[in-house]
Design a protein around this motif. Structure first.
Motif, PDB file in Angstrom:
ATOM      1  N   ALA A  44      -7.419  -4.809   8.499  1.00 27.62           N
ATOM      2  CA  ALA A  44      -7.223  -3.924   7.353  1.00 27.62           C
ATOM      3  C   ALA A  44      -5.882  -4.132   6.666  1.00 27.62           C
ATOM      4  N   GLY A  45      -4.854  -4.502   7.429  1.00 27.52           N
ATOM      5  CA  GLY A  45      -3.536  -4.651   6.835  1.00 27.52           C
ATOM      6  C   GLY A  45      -2.463  -4.752   7.884  1.00 27.52           C
ATOM      7  N   ALA A  46      -1.231  -4.402   7.484  1.00 24.94           N
ATOM      8  CA  ALA A  46      -0.109  -4.540   8.416  1.00 24.94           C
ATOM      9  C   ALA A  46       0.956  -3.504   8.106  1.00 24.94           C
ATOM     10  N   SER A  47       1.664  -3.076   9.155  1.00 22.13           N
ATOM     11  CA  SER A  47       2.848  -2.253   8.941  1.00 22.13           C
ATOM     12  C   SER A  47       4.073  -3.101   9.288  1.00 22.13           C
ATOM     13  N   ALA A  61       0.817  -1.207   0.000  1.00 16.77           N
ATOM     14  CA  ALA A  61       0.000   0.000   0.000  1.00 16.77           C
ATOM     15  C   ALA A  61       0.851   1.258   0.000  1.00 16.77           C
ATOM     16  N   LYS A  62       1.922   1.234   0.779  1.00 21.70           N
ATOM     17  CA  LYS A  62       2.674   2.476   0.942  1.00 21.70           C
ATOM     18  C   LYS A  62       4.079   2.168   1.461  1.00 21.70           C
ATOM     19  N   GLU A  95      10.296   0.879   5.816  1.00 26.27           N
ATOM     20  CA  GLU A  95       9.011   0.754   6.510  1.00 26.27           C
ATOM     21  C   GLU A  95       7.955   0.650   5.415  1.00 26.27           C
ATOM     22  N   THR A 146       6.583   3.861   3.495  1.00 30.12           N
ATOM     23  CA  THR A 146       6.656   5.074   4.317  1.00 30.12           C
ATOM     24  C   THR A 146       8.095   5.510   4.556  1.00 30.12           C
ATOM     25  N   ILE A 164       3.847  -0.507   4.407  1.00 30.08           N
ATOM     26  CA  ILE A 164       2.492  -0.853   4.840  1.00 30.08           C
ATOM     27  C   ILE A 164       1.824  -1.704   3.765  1.00 30.08           C
ATOM     28  N   PHE A 165       1.177  -2.757   4.197  1.00 28.52           N
ATOM     29  CA  PHE A 165       0.433  -3.649   3.300  1.00 28.52           C
ATOM     30  C   PHE A 165      -1.050  -3.566   3.626  1.00 28.52           C
ATOM     31  N   SER A 166      -1.843  -3.713   2.589  1.00 32.12           N
ATOM     32  CA  SER A 166      -3.290  -3.683   2.758  1.00 32.12           C
ATOM     33  C   SER A 166      -3.888  -5.047   2.424  1.00 32.12           C
ATOM     34  N   GLU A 203       5.214  -4.934  12.578  1.00 33.66           N
ATOM     35  CA  GLU A 203       5.079  -4.029  13.716  1.00 33.66           C
ATOM     36  C   GLU A 203       3.663  -4.033  14.260  1.00 33.66           C
ATOM     37  N   ARG A 204       2.712  -4.123  13.326  1.00 32.57           N
ATOM     38  CA  ARG A 204       1.313  -3.996  13.733  1.00 32.57           C
ATOM     39  C   ARG A 204       0.461  -4.636  12.647  1.00 32.57           C
TER      40      ARG A 204
END
Lengths: 169, 130
Positions: free
Chosen positions: A106-109, A77-78, A131, A80, A133-135, A101-102
Motif C-alpha cells: 500500500a505504501g511506506a512510512s 500521502a500525509k 515523518e 504526520t 507517509i507515501f502511498s 520505517e515500514r
C-alpha cells in the motif's frame, strides 16, 4: 525553473536509507521573498521551511520509489510530523537523511532528519525532523481514472535521477 | 492485555493519527463520520497500530483493499458475494447496517473504534505468523 529541491545524493542504502544534499544560494529567487525588506526591518533571506519539507519529501520519495525500481506511482500521502528548530541561510548546505520505517504494497512510512552545514564553522547541525507517509497510488485509489504511465517517475525524472545517484556498485 | 488496555492504546494511536481529542475516541465512534478520517489516514493507522502492538497487519486484513472484481462490486454496490467476502475477511466489523445500503463509497463508514479494538484483540490472541 525545475521543481527539484535536492542537488545530489550522497548515500543510498537500498530499501533503507537515502541521504541527499542541497546548497542554498543567494541566486535563488525564493530566498529574496522570504523575507523581503519592509517597514519592520532589512531583508532577512532564509530557506523556507516549506521547501525544506519538499526537499525531504523528494529524498524520501526517491528512496521509496527505488525499492521497486520506480515501477510504483509513489505520491506523498500525509505529513504526520514536521518540526524545524533553526533557520538556514544562503551559503549553508542542507542534508536530508531519510529512512524507511515500514513498507508494504500500500505504501511506506518514513522518518527524516534535516541538518545544515555551516561552511565557516565546518559543523553540521540538526535543524529539523519529519515523518512522511507515501502511498502507492495504484494500490489505494481504486476507481480513480489514473493514467497507466508512471507520471511520478517519468523518463525525464529518471534521466535526472541517474545523474544524482551515486555510482551503483 | 485487557480490552480496556487495548482501547487505551488504540485511543493513543487515533489521537496521534487523526489529531482528535481523547474524549472523542469512544468505542462507538466511527472513524470517518465521527473522527473525520480520510482514506489515507487508514494507511497511517495501520502503520501506527503495528508499531504500538508489535504485530504485522497484512494488506486488506484490517481495512478492505481494492475491490475491483466485478463479481464483488456491480454498479457501485457491493454484491452479495462481495459482502460475504468482507464478512469472512473482517470478522471484527459489523456489516449489518452496511448490508442494507451496500454502496461501495459507504464501506469505510463501518469502521468504529470498537472494531479496531476487536481486531487488535483477535490479533493478540492468534499465534504469530511464521
Amino acid at each position: 525553473m525545475r521543481w527539484l529541491w535536492i542537488d545530489s545524493i550522497l548515500d543510498h542504502e537500498p530499501q533503507k536509507r537515502l541521504v541527499a544534499i542541497k546548497s542554498v544560494s543567494l541566486a535563488e529567487d525564493h530566498i529574496h521573498q522570504h523575507f523581503e525588506a519592509g517597514p519592520d526591518g532589512p531583508a532577512q533571506p532564509l530557506m523556507p521551511a516549506s521547501l525544506m519539507l519538499e526537499g525531504m519529501a523528494q529524498t524520501a520519495g526517491i528512496l521509496v520509489g527505488s525499492v521497486r525500481d520506480f515501477s510504483e506511482k509513489v505520491i506523498l500521502a500525509k505529513v504526520t510530523h514536521a518540526s524545524f528548530e533553526r533557520d538556514v541561510t544562503p551559503g549553508q548546505s542542507i542534508k536530508y537523511d531519510a529512512v524507511i520505517e515500514r513498507m508494504d504494497d500500500a505504501g511506506a512510512s518514513t522518518t527524516g532528519v534535516i541538518s545544515a552545514f555551516d561552511h565557516r564553522s565546518g559543523v553540521w547541525t540538526e535543524i529539523g525532523r519529519t515523518e512522511i507517509i507515501f502511498s502507492h497510488v495504484d494500490k489505494n485509489m481504486s476507481g480513480l481514472d489514473l493514467p497507466d504511465h508512471n507520471f511520478v517517475f517519468g523518463e525525464n525524472f529518471r534521466s535526472i535521477l541517474s545523474q544524482l545517484l551515486p555510482a551503483r556498485q | 492485555m485487557s480490552r480496556d488496555e487495548v482501547l487505551e492504546k488504540v485511543r493513543g494511536v487515533l489521537v496521534d493519527a487523526l489529531g482528535v481529542d481523547d474524549d472523542e475516541v469512544t468505542p462507538t465512534a466511527r472513524l470517518t463520520t465521527d473522527l473525520h478520517a480520510e482514506s489515507i489516514d487508514f494507511l497511517d493507522i495501520v502503520f501506527r497500530l503495528e508499531k504500538a502492538f508489535g504485530f504485522k497487519i497484512g494488506q486488506g486484513e484490517l481495512f478492505p483493499d481494492n475491490i475491483n472484481d466485478p463479481k464483488y462490486v456491480k454498479d457501485g454496490k457491493v454484491t452479495v458475494e462481495g459482502l460475504a467476502l468482507l464478512r469472512q475477511r473482517m470478522p471484527h466489523v459489523d456489516f449489518s447496517s452496511f448490508a442494507a445500503d451496500p454502496r461501495l463509497e459507504r464501506v469505510s463508514e463501518v469502521f468504529t473504534v470498537g472494531s479496531l479494538v476487536d481486531f487488535v484483540g483477535r490479533k493478540l490472541q492468534s499465534p504469530p505468523e511464521s
